[in-house]
Design a protein around this motif. Structure first.
Motif, PDB file in Angstrom:
ATOM      1  N   ASP A  61      49.584  55.489  15.236  1.00 51.60           N
ATOM      2  CA  ASP A  61      49.249  54.482  14.384  1.00 51.60           C
ATOM      3  C   ASP A  61      50.381  54.991  13.123  1.00 51.60           C
ATOM      4  O   ASP A  61      49.623  56.394  12.734  1.00 51.60           O
ATOM      5  CB  ASP A  61      47.657  53.844  14.512  1.00 51.60           C
ATOM      6  CG  ASP A  61      48.225  52.783  13.159  1.00 51.60           C
ATOM      7  OD1 ASP A  61      49.051  51.926  13.696  1.00 51.60           O
ATOM      8  OD2 ASP A  61      46.429  52.405  12.856  1.00 51.60           O
ATOM      9  N   GLY A  88      44.687  54.939  17.062  1.00 50.85           N
ATOM     10  CA  GLY A  88      44.251  54.502  15.625  1.00 50.85           C
ATOM     11  C   GLY A  88      43.349  55.705  15.194  1.00 50.85           C
ATOM     12  O   GLY A  88      42.763  56.146  16.245  1.00 50.85           O
ATOM     13  N   VAL A 132      48.562  51.482  20.824  1.00 48.46           N
ATOM     14  CA  VAL A 132      48.606  52.564  19.619  1.00 48.46           C
ATOM     15  C   VAL A 132      47.915  53.293  19.273  1.00 48.46           C
ATOM     16  O   VAL A 132      46.360  52.428  20.049  1.00 48.46           O
ATOM     17  CB  VAL A 132      48.723  51.489  18.245  1.00 48.46           C
ATOM     18  CG1 VAL A 132      48.934  52.967  16.900  1.00 48.46           C
ATOM     19  CG2 VAL A 132      50.421  50.834  18.975  1.00 48.46           C
ATOM     20  N   LEU A 163      46.218  47.982  19.835  1.00 50.07           N
ATOM     21  CA  LEU A 163      45.204  49.538  19.302  1.00 50.07           C
ATOM     22  C   LEU A 163      44.507  49.998  20.409  1.00 50.07           C
ATOM     23  O   LEU A 163      43.496  49.357  19.675  1.00 50.07           O
ATOM     24  CB  LEU A 163      44.878  48.622  17.308  1.00 50.07           C
ATOM     25  CG  LEU A 163      44.606  50.400  17.164  1.00 50.07           C
ATOM     26  CD1 LEU A 163      45.338  51.084  16.958  1.00 50.07           C
ATOM     27  CD2 LEU A 163      44.412  49.337  15.266  1.00 50.07           C
ATOM     28  N   ASN A 187      41.174  51.821  17.927  1.00 47.98           N
ATOM     29  CA  ASN A 187      40.543  52.434  17.317  1.00 47.98           C
ATOM     30  C   ASN A 187      39.523  53.668  17.630  1.00 47.98           C
ATOM     31  O   ASN A 187      38.157  53.048  17.642  1.00 47.98           O
ATOM     32  CB  ASN A 187      40.197  50.974  15.791  1.00 47.98           C
ATOM     33  CG  ASN A 187      40.152  51.937  14.656  1.00 47.98           C
ATOM     34  OD1 ASN A 187      41.128  52.512  13.808  1.00 47.98           O
ATOM     35  ND2 ASN A 187      39.169  52.482  14.846  1.00 47.98           N
ATOM     36  N   ARG A 210      52.855  47.623  15.590  1.00 50.69           N
ATOM     37  CA  ARG A 210      52.223  46.589  14.892  1.00 50.69           C
ATOM     38  C   ARG A 210      51.681  45.251  15.746  1.00 50.69           C
ATOM     39  O   ARG A 210      49.673  44.776  15.438  1.00 50.69           O
ATOM     40  CB  ARG A 210      52.754  46.358  13.154  1.00 50.69           C
ATOM     41  CG  ARG A 210      52.503  47.163  12.943  1.00 50.69           C
ATOM     42  CD  ARG A 210      51.685  47.706  11.598  1.00 50.69           C
ATOM     43  NE  ARG A 210      51.029  47.184  11.057  1.00 50.69           N
ATOM     44  CZ  ARG A 210      49.665  47.401  10.658  1.00 50.69           C
ATOM     45  NH1 ARG A 210      49.092  48.151  11.002  1.00 50.69           N
ATOM     46  NH2 ARG A 210      49.026  46.354  10.347  1.00 50.69           N
ATOM     47  N   ARG A 258      45.670  43.485  11.116  1.00 47.03           N
ATOM     48  CA  ARG A 258      46.284  43.544  12.463  1.00 47.03           C
ATOM     49  C   ARG A 258      45.642  42.160  13.283  1.00 47.03           C
ATOM     50  O   ARG A 258      44.579  42.063  13.123  1.00 47.03           O
ATOM     51  CB  ARG A 258      45.769  44.392  13.150  1.00 47.03           C
ATOM     52  CG  ARG A 258      46.555  45.835  13.314  1.00 47.03           C
ATOM     53  CD  ARG A 258      46.479  47.525  14.156  1.00 47.03           C
ATOM     54  NE  ARG A 258      47.588  48.295  14.101  1.00 47.03           N
ATOM     55  CZ  ARG A 258      48.464  48.330  14.934  1.00 47.03           C
ATOM     56  NH1 ARG A 258      48.756  47.388  15.272  1.00 47.03           N
ATOM     57  NH2 ARG A 258      49.004  49.185  14.802  1.00 47.03           N
TER      58      ARG A 258
END
Length: 347
Positions: free
Chosen positions: A213, A143, A141, A236, A238, A232, A312
């Motif tokens: 995301d 994000g 993901v 991730l 980020n 979820r 998360r």
């Protein structure tokens, strides 16, 4: 010749076959198999008449009415089919593989088409779609707070031979109150699911799949829960992008939009912004102070994003600082982070 074929076998064919959906325009508009052509045997009103006759009088009378309604349409159906499939190889379906698709398949076969009849019709495609969301996918993901340029980076990763799934494009919405960008029209929920399942089926499940995301809903469309739960719990990456850079990007993007549209969207989130900040944001829009407007609404969107981020599993998050607007450079930096991402992979 009429050949029955399952949805799995039809979608798995190396050589695609033009697909004709013979349901009514209203049914087709509500949801369709991606790429299908609509040659409706009945109009919306005719289908109601045939259905009422079937229930109130009987099957045979309904069939006779159907032939009465379509009597002079058959040559037109065949001419449309020849435009769609000049090689005279075609697939056909209705709601559940019943009389409508059977009749159309018979007519095409009579004319000399090689006809593939979808077993179970569109109803089976809907079952097949639901099953795609239950499968496990190797998701990563992407994000970052609003204005981090995630969508552009996702597209750049796709251009670099990475597998990407653009949920916002499928939902025709960018996720925020302003997400239609005053031009996008969202598909029905049914069609969103159909398109998502179709795209998932095209991906190689042995390779990483990048996805942006998202919250459970994108505008008025809802990501199927089984797939969203995978998002979820996935790894991730980020992106930490300087706030001033995010403000500048969003100000440029929203600055070209209609002011009345921006004001209307801002008014929809007044309870979250608060009356004073809503007033200030609307004034900034009216005075064309786009950076000020963006700065005000970002307070709400940043807070919302951080709330979701904190829910998360922190062990599955890798933070990456991005500074600058060079999309290719930033995408390369993202790919360089893969070893660190792999070290957080869920076992």
């Amino acid at each position: 010749m009429i050949r029955p074929i399952s949805i799995d076998d039809f979608l798995g064919r190396a050589e695609p076959i033009p697909l004709v959906d013979v349901r009514t325009p209203a049914e087709f508009k509500q949801g369709q198999i991606p790429g299908a052509f609509n040659i409706p045997i009945f109009t919306n009103e005719e289908r109601v008449s045939v259905g009422t006759t079937y229930k109130q009088v009987g099957r045979e009378q309904a069939i006779l009415l159907g032939f009465d309604l379509t009597g002079n349409k058959w040559s037109g159906f065949i001419k449309q089919a020849l435009e769609i499939a000049p090689a005279k190889k075609i697939a056909v379906h209705c709601w559940r593989g019943g009389m409508r698709s059977g009749a159309m398949a018979w007519a095409f076969d009579l004319y000399g088409f090689e006809v593939y009849l979808i077993e179970g019709g569109y109803k089976n495609y809907r079952r097949w779609s639901a099953s795609q969301f239950e499968k496990p996918y190797p998701l990563t993901v992407l994000g970052g707070m609003t204005g981090s340029g995630k969508t552009k980076l996702l597209h750049q990763l796709g251009a670099m031979d990475e597998q990407v799934l653009d949920l916002e494009d499928l939902a025709q919405h960018q996720g925020s109150s302003y997400g239609t960008m005053n031009s996008r029209v969202q598909p029905t929920q049914e069609q969103f699911e159909n398109n998502l399942a179709f795209e998932l089926n095209k991906l190689d499940q042995s390779r990483r799949i990048w996805v942006e995301d998202e919250s459970l809903t994108i505008g008025r469309r809802c990501i199927p829960k089984p797939f969203w739960l995978q998002m979820r719990t996935a790894q991730l990456l980020n992106l930490n992008v300087p706030r001033e850079q995010r403000v500048a990007l969003l100000a440029a993007e929203y600055g070209v939009l209609d002011k009345d549209f921006l004001i209307e969207c801002t008014e929809r989130i007044w309870k979250r912004l608060g009356p004073e900040q809503t007033k200030n944001a609307i004034l900034a829009i009216a005075e064309n102070r786009m950076a000020d407007f963006v700065s005000i609404v970002l307070v709400y969107y940043d807070k919302t994003y951080l709330t979701g981020l904190n829910k998360r599993n922190q062990e599955h998050i890798v933070f990456l600082n991005i500074d600058g607007n060079e999309v290719l450079k930033n995408a390369t930096q993202i790919l360089d982070s893969i070893p660190e991402l792999d070290s957080t992979q869920i076992r």
